[in-house]
Design an enzyme around this catalytic site. Sequence first.
Site, mmCIF file in Angstrom:
data_model
loop_
_atom_site.group_PDB
_atom_site.id
_atom_site.type_symbol
_atom_site.label_atom_id
_atom_site.label_comp_id
_atom_site.label_asym_id
_atom_site.label_seq_id
_atom_site.Cartn_x
_atom_site.Cartn_y
_atom_site.Cartn_z
ATOM 1 C CG HIS A 34 -0.410 -0.398 2.616
ATOM 2 N ND1 HIS A 34 0.392 0.612 3.453
ATOM 3 C CD2 HIS A 34 -0.494 -0.987 2.949
ATOM 4 C CE1 HIS A 34 1.129 0.153 4.045
ATOM 5 N NE2 HIS A 34 0.881 -1.070 4.456
ATOM 6 N N GLY A 36 2.246 3.172 2.359
ATOM 7 C CA GLY A 36 2.734 3.127 3.030
ATOM 8 C C GLY A 36 4.045 2.306 2.674
ATOM 9 C CG HIS A 37 4.188 -1.629 1.603
ATOM 10 N ND1 HIS A 37 2.538 -1.961 2.076
ATOM 11 C CD2 HIS A 37 4.575 -2.283 2.861
ATOM 12 C CE1 HIS A 37 3.008 -3.369 2.926
ATOM 13 N NE2 HIS A 37 3.684 -2.886 2.992
ATOM 14 C CD GLN A 61 7.573 -11.191 10.493
ATOM 15 O OE1 GLN A 61 8.311 -11.400 9.902
ATOM 16 N NE2 GLN A 61 6.633 -9.956 10.989
ATOM 17 N N GLY A 151 8.114 1.593 8.714
ATOM 18 C CA GLY A 151 7.726 2.387 8.802
ATOM 19 C C GLY A 151 7.444 2.695 10.117
ATOM 20 C CE LYS A 153 -0.600 -0.307 11.805
ATOM 21 N NZ LYS A 153 0.077 -1.334 10.828
ATOM 22 C CG ASP A 154 5.089 -2.507 12.154
ATOM 23 O OD1 ASP A 154 4.014 -2.715 12.047
ATOM 24 O OD2 ASP A 154 4.929 -2.103 10.583
ATOM 25 C CB SER A 189 -2.228 -1.881 8.611
ATOM 26 O OG SER A 189 -1.894 -3.255 9.170
HETATM 27 O O1 PAF Z 1 7.554 -5.172 9.158
HETATM 28 C C1 PAF Z 1 7.018 -6.162 8.586
HETATM 29 O O2 PAF Z 1 6.065 -6.263 7.263
HETATM 30 C C2 PAF Z 1 7.727 -7.587 8.531
HETATM 31 O O3 PAF Z 1 8.172 -7.438 9.542
HETATM 32 C C3 PAF Z 1 9.335 -7.591 7.257
HETATM 33 C C4 PAF Z 1 9.989 -6.258 8.317
HETATM 34 C C5 PAF Z 1 9.089 -7.448 6.199
HETATM 35 C C6 PAF Z 1 9.948 -8.755 8.427
HETATM 36 O O4 PAF Z 1 9.023 -9.620 7.919
#
Ligand code: PAF
Length: 299
Positions: A34, A36-37, A61, A151, A153-154, A189
């Site tokens: 999106h 943001g990316h 994760q 970002g 955001k995280d 997101s």
């Molecule tokens: O923020 C994310 O999309 C993920 O945590 C990342 C940094 C690509 C690692 O999988």
Amino acid sequence: MKTFRSSAQMRAWSATRVQSGKRIGFVPTMGFLHEGHLALVRRARKENDVVIVSIFVNPTQFGPKEDYSKYPRDLKKDLALLKKEKVDAVFVPSVADMYPLGVKAGNAVPIKAGAVSKPLEGAFRPGHFDGVCTVVKKLFDIVRPQATYFGQKDFQQTLVVKDMVARLRLPVRVIVCPTVREADGLAMSSRNVYLSPSERAFAPVLYQTILQAKNAFLKGEGAKSVEDTAKAVLAIAGFKVQYFSIADAETLASFVADKMPKAARKTAKPGRKWGVIAVAAYLGKTRLIDNVAFVFDRR
Ligand code: PAF
């Protein structure tokens, strides 16, 4: 734009760029891109000779009850967007390539996140940041970037990655870019796609509540009282709050006096401080996170 499916190919291509003195900027993503990316990609494009984006939904994760298998994916659309941004290469590895011994093998997640990973997300998603650190470290080793873009955001993720980079002395600069929001304030997101139309209508209350909390805190209201009010407001709007925390933006130690670690209490001297209000809450089945960072005068 090149697309590499194997780490061996990606590694070899990056190595030629590094050898010819090119500066590589890297944006790791899980796809379903999106704005943001794309803001991260544009910043990387401005500051580097070569831009590489990875698209990999990293299984390690996600917790066992989380949304790994239904995480939204649309590779065709992602590649078209990245081509428009003049990205040089996209790395789309398989799980088998990134985790040759399997994701459940002993030591599949060898990199352990530091202390800053423990509160907030870490308390509700145990192991999440070990998975993030492990995959990000593998990606850095393959891509060999001088700069990497994340970002805000995280927010906690940016601290965790910076901490890993510092502890492992990795030769990469971590650049944090502002959260990109929809017109009504909802942080962009990939998971927003899960929201039903009525949930989507309520979702901006999350950001509005953070802003109200920030104002109250800056006017001198105590952190505990601000947090309690915010949690009550969000509950009325239909959110199930996991955490709503006003904290030190470098350590994430809570500003609520009785939750503050002793050491932090001792060093809580008056002066300019960097704070963050971070929240995670469910709206229906969708887990949303957001934050606002700010500078204030501790009296
Ligand atoms: O923020 C994310 O999309 C993920 O945590 C990342 C940094 C690509 C690692 O999988």
